[in-house]
Enzyme design. Structure first.
Site, PDB file in Angstrom:
ATOM      1  N   PHE A 105      -5.684 -33.317 -13.139  1.00  0.00           N
ATOM      2  CA  PHE A 105      -6.708 -32.654 -13.933  1.00  0.00           C
ATOM      3  C   PHE A 105      -6.905 -31.208 -13.493  1.00  0.00           C
ATOM      4  O   PHE A 105      -6.979 -30.298 -14.301  1.00  0.00           O
ATOM      5  CB  PHE A 105      -8.060 -33.385 -13.854  1.00  0.00           C
ATOM      6  CG  PHE A 105      -9.137 -32.644 -14.576  1.00  0.00           C
ATOM      7  CD1 PHE A 105      -9.147 -32.614 -15.972  1.00  0.00           C
ATOM      8  CD2 PHE A 105     -10.107 -31.934 -13.900  1.00  0.00           C
ATOM      9  CE1 PHE A 105     -10.114 -31.892 -16.654  1.00  0.00           C
ATOM     10  CE2 PHE A 105     -11.073 -31.226 -14.577  1.00  0.00           C
ATOM     11  CZ  PHE A 105     -11.078 -31.212 -15.965  1.00  0.00           C
ATOM     12  N   HIS A 106      -6.966 -30.985 -12.197  1.00  0.00           N
ATOM     13  CA  HIS A 106      -7.226 -29.621 -11.709  1.00  0.00           C
ATOM     14  C   HIS A 106      -6.205 -29.244 -10.658  1.00  0.00           C
ATOM     15  O   HIS A 106      -5.061 -28.997 -10.979  1.00  0.00           O
ATOM     16  CB  HIS A 106      -8.663 -29.519 -11.189  1.00  0.00           C
ATOM     17  CG  HIS A 106      -9.182 -28.104 -11.154  1.00  0.00           C
ATOM     18  ND1 HIS A 106      -9.039 -27.294 -10.053  1.00  0.00           N
ATOM     19  CD2 HIS A 106      -9.790 -27.366 -12.089  1.00  0.00           C
ATOM     20  CE1 HIS A 106      -9.575 -26.106 -10.317  1.00  0.00           C
ATOM     21  NE2 HIS A 106     -10.032 -26.120 -11.544  1.00  0.00           N
ATOM     22  N   ASP A 107      -6.573 -29.194  -9.401  1.00  0.00           N
ATOM     23  CA  ASP A 107      -5.663 -28.704  -8.368  1.00  0.00           C
ATOM     24  C   ASP A 107      -4.779 -29.766  -7.756  1.00  0.00           C
ATOM     25  O   ASP A 107      -3.702 -29.468  -7.282  1.00  0.00           O
ATOM     26  CB  ASP A 107      -6.457 -28.029  -7.255  1.00  0.00           C
ATOM     27  CG  ASP A 107      -7.127 -26.772  -7.759  1.00  0.00           C
ATOM     28  OD1 ASP A 107      -8.349 -26.686  -7.614  1.00  0.00           O
ATOM     29  OD2 ASP A 107      -6.445 -25.907  -8.320  1.00  0.00           O
TER      30      ASP A 107
END
Length: 114
Positions: free
Chosen positions: A111-113
């Site tokens: 989703f992100h990092d």
């Protein structure tokens, strides 16, 4: 989904000539939209390159980031965005993201990092 033909996301990539799946064509290929060295089915020490190199796409940075930094505003336009926080826009964004990952042949996403 009602009102969506399932191919809605494909036209964003067809405009730039991204094939339905990026092919492996080898180092001599002049095709900018082909893998030169990554051949997912090539065996390396008993495992395929696909098994060794488990690529993923970061949803937030790839599909949501606009290229902003501390020195200025965003420079990346997303043609599938309509500028709203609507559910329709969020669902379209997801369809485009999964179409993009399918064309790259990337089986994982974050989703992100991480």
């Amino acid at each position: 989904m009602p009102g969506h033909d399932g191919n809605e996301a494909a036209h964003y990539f067809e405009k730039v000539g991204l094939p339905s799946k990026i092919p492996f064509e080898g180092a001599a290929s002049k095709n900018p939209l082909a893998f030169k060295y990554y051949n997912e089915s090539q065996m390396v020490q008993g495992k395929s390159m696909r098994d060794w190199l488990r690529f993923s796409v970061c949803y937030w940075h790839t599909m949501r980031g606009v290229g902003a930094d501390p020195f200025g505003g965003g420079t990346i336009g997303r043609p599938w965005e309509d500028g709203t926080d609507s559910l329709d826009n969020a669902l379209r964004r997801l369809r485009v993201a999964f179409e993009f990952m399918k064309r790259l042949g990337v089986p994982f996403w974050t989703f992100h990092d991480r």
